[in-house]
Design an enzyme around this catalytic site. Structure first.
Site, PDB file in Angstrom:
ATOM      1  N   TYR A  29       0.849  -1.191   0.000  1.00 18.68           N
ATOM      2  CA  TYR A  29       0.000   0.000   0.000  1.00 18.68           C
ATOM      3  C   TYR A  29       0.882   1.238   0.000  1.00 18.68           C
ATOM      4  O   TYR A  29       1.890   1.304   0.704  1.00 18.68           O
ATOM      5  CB  TYR A  29      -0.898   0.022   1.249  1.00 18.68           C
ATOM      6  CG  TYR A  29      -1.666   1.316   1.398  1.00 18.68           C
ATOM      7  CD1 TYR A  29      -2.926   1.453   0.828  1.00 18.68           C
ATOM      8  CD2 TYR A  29      -1.114   2.417   2.074  1.00 18.68           C
ATOM      9  CE1 TYR A  29      -3.621   2.654   0.930  1.00 18.68           C
ATOM     10  CE2 TYR A  29      -1.799   3.610   2.175  1.00 18.68           C
ATOM     11  CZ  TYR A  29      -3.043   3.723   1.609  1.00 18.68           C
ATOM     12  OH  TYR A  29      -3.731   4.917   1.701  1.00 18.68           O
ATOM     13  N   GLU A  37      -3.388   7.547  -4.098  1.00 19.81           N
ATOM     14  CA  GLU A  37      -3.267   6.230  -3.471  1.00 19.81           C
ATOM     15  C   GLU A  37      -2.987   5.157  -4.508  1.00 19.81           C
ATOM     16  O   GLU A  37      -3.572   5.181  -5.593  1.00 19.81           O
ATOM     17  CB  GLU A  37      -4.590   5.935  -2.752  1.00 19.81           C
ATOM     18  CG  GLU A  37      -4.523   4.844  -1.720  1.00 19.81           C
ATOM     19  CD  GLU A  37      -5.865   4.717  -0.989  1.00 19.81           C
ATOM     20  OE1 GLU A  37      -5.879   4.900   0.233  1.00 19.81           O
ATOM     21  OE2 GLU A  37      -6.889   4.438  -1.641  1.00 19.81           O
TER      22      GLU A  37
END
Lengths: 287, 373
Positions: B100, B186
């Site tokens: 992530y 993101e």
């Protein structure tokens, strides 16, 4: 009373614009000491008897200034804020709405470094009833008194203040911290000032969905405050993931619900009103 | 403003973040053509802006033979009320491990926060709840920007072989975050395929207030689009009382009050400040378009807004409809120029409440009692 009084000498940046001009008139009518205005390129003009300068530096060479109210349009607002801070004005009221978030983050950091404070952006301003108003609130609903009010919203504050005034409860100072995700002054800063202010006997906090400012304020209230606090939180019925008008009013990733805020406030001993119009009644019972 | 995945990936590719090979398809035929060019297993990804599209059937793996059928299926699937018009067709990556990487603002501190985690592919909020120690994060001073020592810390969760690539990707994503005025950037998951890192997904939310200096076109449709072009904030809800208010907080409070009195709001419409009569008329036109709404409640506390101008707008709307409204109108007006506003509305037979509580009660009562509404 906090931050502004009848003695505060005020500069208005963006004084020749439609909003700047209109509200300069209303602030003057209220008794606010506006000593000068700034609009680049409009130096030498007068607005309601207030002299206009091309720059903050020029205004300061002629006048003493304690605070600046900023009506400058969003694309140029950061420049105006930095200009004021660089000229050592240490209290700014940023009325402007829709300033880019990266600009606000930089403004906040610059203010921290230079030791200035700003409230807003996207704030109705600050008023110490009967003394001075630096902002755009309809002054008729306010009444001088003993309760401090801090809020993330404009018109909702009017609704709550109206209910207070109708119950005979006046205000020391009413301050909007602004509806944006990042603001120059947060709830805790203001609560701290109200706690220390000798005239203020109780505090009203008006919050809304989005972020964690109310939860953070709750821990401060619990640990550091002796004065009673009454709160109202807007957005109990707001769906997650939707921005409710204010840039900062959004529930995302499970963070920012009204439920969580109300729970935190109640745990800190705060009386939370179900409706905005109840605030006046609740206050009349506790003070 | 949320960008579609393919738009975010176009930006990533342009700025030097590795993305999977692939292109956008408008129909099953195009999806087939793109798959043939790719020449291996593909992944078909519905381009919708709502979350949870995977679970809703918006992401499918496919061989070349099945591409047309599967993309047809995605085109006909409604994902949380949104029907995809575009499918992103990409090479299927061989995932050894998923990571992530995300950047957003810490609202209280007013600073960007960069986060990495070895737990990719799941929502970062869930990782934060379950195992916060698996998130590495740094706070960035917006004046100084990100520094290599911070990125070295953020690269730690990545395998040694690709730490240099991770370093570059983090630096570039931060650059994108600033350059494009993002609120959220993101990559989840950032896939390690055994040799290199690839951004398998891409999220880029551009700050609405920065659009004047960015080159993005907003493509809002329906009532929300019309409202936003008028400068109003509008959110569709599923109740029966349409609401127009001024100011976000007060409008939210009006919605809450309606619900606590037993009604349900059909929408949220904040007209904002300084609205001329034409603006108020437009706001009424917008909420009267909602067929589910049975009654309209207007709540204006005049500050910058003047009650007389609001009332003029209501009168213009009323007269344009020949004095007949197909949904009853409950009006609460107070504040600046209240008396004049009241006079204008009473002239055309519209009752004006001064008190919000009474207006809300009356609106809810009328919707509940009058079954003919």
């Amino acid at each position: 009373m906090i931050l502004v009084s009848e003695k505060t000498k005020v500069l208005v940046q963006g004084i020749t614009g439609r909003q700047g001009k209109f509200h300069t008139r209303l602030m003057l009518d209220y008794g606010t000491k506006i000593v000068a205005g700034v609009t680049p390129g409009k130096g030498g003009e007068m607005v309601h008897g207030v002299p206009v300068y091309d720059s903050v530096e020029e205004a300061l060479s002629e006048h003493e200034v304690d605070a600046s109210v900023i009506f400058v349009p969003a694309p140029f607002a950061k420049d105006a804020v930095v200009e004021a801070i660089d000229n050592s004005i240490d209290f700014l009221v940023v009325i402007t709405e829709h300033i880019p978030i990266h600009d606000v983050a930089q403004m906040k950091r610059i203010a921290e470094i230079e030791g200035s404070r700003f409230i807003g952006p996207n704030t109705p301003g600050i008023i110490s009833p009967g003394r001075a108003k630096l902002g755009i609130m309809p002054h008729r609903i306010f009444k001088q008194g003993e309760v401090g009010v801090v809020s993330r919203s404009g018109t909702l504050t009017y609704e709550v203040v109206d209910s207070m005034t109708k119950h005979g409860i006046g205000q020391t100072t009413v301050l909007g911290i602004g509806g944006d995700p990042i603001v120059g002054t947060n709830f805790i800063d203001v609560l701290e000032m109200f706690e220390e202010d000798r005239e203020t006997r109780a505090v009203v906090l008006i919050g809304e969905i989005g972020g964690k400012a109310e939860e953070e304020a709750s821990s401060f209230i619990k640990d550091e405050m002796s004065k009673p606090v009454v709160a109202y939180i807007a957005g109990r019925t707001a769906p997650p993931g939707k921005r409710m008008g204010h840039a900062g009013a959004i529930i995302s990733g499970g963070i920012g619900t009204a439920e969580s805020k109300i729970k935190a406030l109640k745990k800190a001993g705060v009386s939370v009103a179900e409706f905005p119009w109840e605030v006046g009644r609740i206050l009349s019972e506790i003070i | 403003m949320k960008l579609h995945e393919y738009q975010a990936k176009e930006i990533f590719a342009r700025e030097g973040i590795p993305v999977p090979m692939g292109r956008i398809a408008r129909n099953p035929r195009e999806a087939f053509e793109i798959s043939r060019e790719i020449g291996s297993e593909v992944v078909l990804k519905a381009q919708v802006l709502v979350g949870g599209r995977g679970k809703a059937g918006g992401i499918l793996f496919s061989s070349l033979e099945e591409v047309e059928e599967k993309s047809r299926k995605i085109f006909s699937t409604e994902i949380k009320g949104e029907r995809p018009e575009l499918i992103l067709v990409e090479e299927r990556l061989n995932s050894v491990k998923e990571f992530y990487l995300g950047i957003t603002f810490d609202r209280s501190r007013g600073r960007p926060v960069v986060m990495t985690s070895s737990e990719g592919g799941v929502e970062i909020e869930e990782v934060a709840r379950r195992s916060p120690e698996k998130i590495t994060w740094v706070e960035v001073d917006p004046l100084k920007g990100i520094y290599p020592y911070m990125i070295r810390k953020l690269s730690r969760p990545f395998p040694k072989e690709v730490r240099k690539e991770a370093h570059e990707i983090i630096a570039k994503l931060y650059e994108i975050f600033v350059k494009y005025d993002a609120e959220l950037a993101e990559i989840n998951p950032l896939i390690y395929d055994g040799k290199k890192l690839v951004a398998a997904d891409a999220v880029l939310n551009i700050n609405d207030d920065s659009l004047f200096r960015q080159n993005f076109k907003r493509e809002e449709e329906g009532i929300e689009g019309i409202a936003s072009r008028e400068g109003f904030s509008y959110v569709t809800l599923d109740g029966e009382i349409a609401i127009i208010g001024n100011g976000a907080g007060l409008t939210m409070a009006t919605l809450d009050a309606v619900e606590m009195e037993g009604g349900k709001a059909a929408n949220f419409l904040d007209i904002g400040g300084g609205v001329p009569p034409e603006g108020m008329k437009k706001a009424l036109e917008i909420v009267y378009m909602n067929e589910k709404a049975k009654l309209v409640l207007v709540n204006v506390f005049g500050g910058i807004n003047r009650c007389d101008e609001i009332a003029q707008g209501i009168r213009m709307f009323f007269e344009e409809r020949g004095g007949k409204l197909d949904k009853p109108l409950v009006v609460r007006l107070t504040g600046t120029n209240e008396e004049e506003g009241r006079r204008i509305l009473e002239e055309i037979g519209i009752e004006v409440y001064k008190d919000l509580r009474e207006a809300v009660k009356s609106a809810v009562r009328r919707v509940k009692n009058d079954t003919s509404l």
